[in-house]
Design an enzyme around this catalytic site. Structure first.
Site, mmCIF file in Angstrom:
data_model
loop_
_atom_site.group_PDB
_atom_site.id
_atom_site.type_symbol
_atom_site.label_atom_id
_atom_site.label_comp_id
_atom_site.label_asym_id
_atom_site.label_seq_id
_atom_site.Cartn_x
_atom_site.Cartn_y
_atom_site.Cartn_z
ATOM 1 N N LYS A 44 0.820 -1.219 0.000
ATOM 2 C CA LYS A 44 0.000 0.000 0.000
ATOM 3 C C LYS A 44 0.848 1.261 0.000
ATOM 4 O O LYS A 44 0.324 2.371 -0.122
ATOM 5 C CB LYS A 44 -0.959 -0.021 1.193
ATOM 6 C CG LYS A 44 -2.016 -1.116 1.098
ATOM 7 C CD LYS A 44 -2.909 -1.149 2.307
ATOM 8 C CE LYS A 44 -4.010 -2.191 2.141
ATOM 9 N NZ LYS A 44 -3.510 -3.562 1.949
ATOM 10 N N THR A 91 -16.080 -5.179 -0.657
ATOM 11 C CA THR A 91 -16.163 -3.735 -0.908
ATOM 12 C C THR A 91 -16.449 -3.414 -2.370
ATOM 13 O O THR A 91 -17.072 -2.405 -2.675
ATOM 14 C CB THR A 91 -14.857 -3.044 -0.478
ATOM 15 O OG1 THR A 91 -13.758 -3.642 -1.175
ATOM 16 C CG2 THR A 91 -14.646 -3.189 1.019
ATOM 17 N N ASN A 146 -1.127 -8.393 1.442
ATOM 18 C CA ASN A 146 -1.938 -8.873 2.557
ATOM 19 C C ASN A 146 -1.485 -10.260 2.996
ATOM 20 O O ASN A 146 -1.060 -11.080 2.185
ATOM 21 C CB ASN A 146 -3.409 -8.943 2.139
ATOM 22 C CG ASN A 146 -3.956 -7.574 1.762
ATOM 23 O OD1 ASN A 146 -4.471 -6.857 2.591
ATOM 24 N ND2 ASN A 146 -3.827 -7.214 0.492
#
Length: 648
Positions: free
Chosen positions: A419, A498, A473
């Site tokens: 990220k 999401t 992740n």
């Protein structure tokens, strides 16, 4: 029914010492009964003992009780009694028989034929063995009456683990065992205790014909590739796929229904982890003092587990979360005792925001290697608390790095994230800023740090090799979707995703920790390592896979009668559809097939240091606009959303 209600149920409710006393009393009575039976069979005597026969009635219980205690017969649980327990009983009675017969030969009591020494042990063995077998089926049946079979099960694997599992199923009565599945064609058509064995090709038909609800994988030694093939072949079937623990957990020789587990994260990932390079793992760890920050977190705790296996001299565990630190410290103490590793463990409560405390820790314990895993990682939370994200992720890293430099730590490894690449959120931007700090320090032979009052410290020589390891992740971590999906499955849904197209790179926690340790060992200073995470996984596909392997069908437009819904809830603040691992291009390979080296631009320390002073001031004053302005200027690709999500 009345007997069960007034006799069996009260017996089951007794405390364990009382139950043991009942069993001892029963065995003593059976010893006396077998003596009486031996005299009856040998000399047709039915009355009271004659002459010196009373000594035989005394000898039998006095000899049997200590032998049965010595063989551990009173530690067994009757409802779990199996062939192994019956074999132990036979051994105990065998020793008893030898001593009993020798005693009769030695004392030559009047009125006691020597053949009683042979007949009585045989009767005793039959009575004790029968009592154990009856208790096993009787008590197991009674305890299982209240819990009707919850499912109809096939066991994949007709080996030792499968047979143990079948025995546990018979005791618990929670599942009806319908058959075994085995890859060995020689076993097809045969049976185990009356339960048939089928080939894998017959499974779909059997599931439909028998109404199978669960399939249990009882193959703890199977290699990962074949295991993944089996799971893939079962995914389309309307069954709940479960698994047994590893062979180490089965060493006790008994499997219970409580041992059945959901498929582990490696099964969900669908690819085999890369085996670690033992030389790289041990290079910066064996015989050294190692410090791990964030030791109580998902990655930090796994780093500690892997480090312990490399036998460091001392492992310093640092975390500001008291319970997390306590938990990992207790676990590592048990691991050290189990592995017989003489590693000194030092649990320290501290915050990486407290430079004075960090400097004291480094000067007292003098670590050779530091793994900096302490960070705020949850994207939406950091988005709502940007100042805390900056103080912890950026300045916590700077504090730890400075303390390491002042104590001449040899290696410093930052656990970073994918990220940090072209981030759309504060968390990713602060992690990239942490990387920039270390890159700048790594390129500086000497460094002057700015103090909180704006002045500069004395010049600090840099003898520390800094490295960063960037990955995606990890399955099963506190922020992973896997625990969330499992919780939602238990609640009956819906599974929340999401966005239909959101994808993520995934890796298991142990694999990620091993690669972090190996990457750090390859550092030359300022390296940004990137882990090859394989192919990215669509979260929607992962949700469907978990639902199917739980025996549930997905409810959607094509299947309105499905069991569980997958609901799209919209991207969270700062969340991206796709994550990346590289800012630049052309990553460089390393000696490890899963570790690459990125070539990333950075800002030199003289230019970066005054900006950090401004950023610290903005963070302490909770000036979100200034913080995000600085992040936008320094972090490539970061563009904060127009709407603020700050909680204050």
């Amino acid at each position: 029914m009345a007997f069960n209600k007034f006799v069996v149920s009260p017996l089951l409710a007794l405390p364990r010492p009382a139950k043991r006393l009942v069993v001892v009393s029963l065995d003593l009575v059976l010893a006396l009964v077998s003596v009486w039976g031996a005299f009856y069979l040998r000399i047709d005597q039915t009355g009271l003992p004659l002459l010196q026969q009373k000594y035989v009635y005394l000898l039998a219980p006095l000899l049997a009780f200590p032998l049965f205690v010595r063989f551990g017969l009173y530690r067994a649980i009757f409802r779990y009694t199996g062939l192994a327990a019956l074999a132990t009983t036979a051994k105990a009675v065998g020793v008893y028989a030898l001593l009993f017969f020798l005693a009769l030969l030695w004392f030559k009591w009047d009125g006691v034929p020597r053949s009683v020494g042979l007949i009585q042990p045989i009767l005793f063995l039959l009575l004790v063995g029968t009592s154990r077998a009856l208790a096993r089926f009787w008590l197991a049946g009674w305890s299982g009456k209240a819990a009707h079979a919850a499912g109809r099960m096939l066991i994949y694997g007709a080996g030792e683990a499968g047979v143990q599992t079948a025995s546990a199923l018979g005791v618990a009565r929670q599942f009806v065992l319908l058959g075994f599945i085995d890859d060995d064609p020689k076993k097809a058509g045969r049976s185990i205790n009356g339960v048939g064995i089928m080939q894998p090709v017959d499974v779909p038909d059997a599931v439909e014909r028998m109404g199978v609800t669960d399939i249990l994988l009882a193959m703890p030694t199977l290699d990962r590739a074949r295991r993944n093939e089996i799971i893939a072949s079962l995914r389309a079937l309307p069954v709940h796929v479960r698994t047994l623990p590893g062979m180490g957990d089965l060493a006790s020789g008994r499997v219970s229904v409580q041992d059945f587990q959901e498929l582990d994260v490696e099964d969900l990932l669908g690819r085999p982890p890369v085996p670690p390079d033992s030389t790289l793992l041990a290079r910066n760890l064996a015989g050294k003092v190692v410090l791990v920050t964030g030791a109580g977190g998902s990655i930090g705790s796994e780093l500690c587990r892997q480090i312990i296996l490399e036998r460091p001299r001392q492992l310093v565990l640092l975390d500001h979360n008291e319970f997390g630190l306590y938990s990992i410290h207790q676990e590592l103490e048990g691991l050290c005792a189990e592995q017989q590793h003489p590693v000194e463990l030092v649990p320290l409560i501290a915050s990486v925001g407290n430079f004075g405390r960090l400097r004291e820790v480094c000067k007292v314990y003098r670590p050779a290697t530091v793994y900096h895993a302490a960070a705020y990682k949850h994207v939406p939370l950091v988005e709502c608390n940007p100042s805390e994200g900056v103080l912890n992720n950026v300045f916590g890293t700077l504090n730890t790095a400075r303390a390491a430099m002042e104590s001449s730590v040899a290696h410093f490894v930052l656990v970073s994230t994918d990220k940090a690449v072209r981030p759309t959120n504060v968390m990713g931007a602060t992690k990239r800023m942490a990387e920039l700090v270390l890159q700048a320090l790594a390129a500086s032979p000497t460094v002057r740090f700015h103090l909180p009052d704006g002045t500069q410290s004395t010049e600090v020589a840099n003898n520390t090799l800094f490295a960063m390891v960037r990955f995606g992740n990890v399955l099963g971590s506190s922020g992973s979707v896997v625990p969330l999906f499992r919780k939602q499955l238990r609640a009956g849904g819906p599974l929340t995703v999401t966005h239909e197209e959101v994808t993520r790179y995934f890796m298991t926690i142990p694999e990620a920790a091993q690669l972090v340790l190996q990457a750090g060992a390859m550092a030359h200073g300022g390296d940004v390592f990137v882990l090859d995470m394989g192919q990215p996984v669509k979260i929607m596909d992962l949700a469907r896979r978990m639902a199917q392997l739980s025996g549930l069908s997905v409810r959607d437009e094509s299947n309105p009668a499905g069991d569980i819904e997958i609901k799209v809830v919209g991207l969270r603040p700062g969340e991206k559809l796709y994550e990346e691992l590289l800012i630049g291009e052309n990553p460089e390979g390393t000696a490890h097939p899963r570790i690459m080296k990125a070539h990333e631009d950075f800002v030199a320390w003289p230019q970066l240091a005054p900006v950090l002073v401004e950023m610290r001031l903005a963070a302490t004053q909770n000036d979100e606009a200034v913080m995000k302005k600085i992040l936008t200027q320094l972090v490539h690709g970061y563009a904060p959303p127009s709407k603020s999500h700050s909680a204050i």
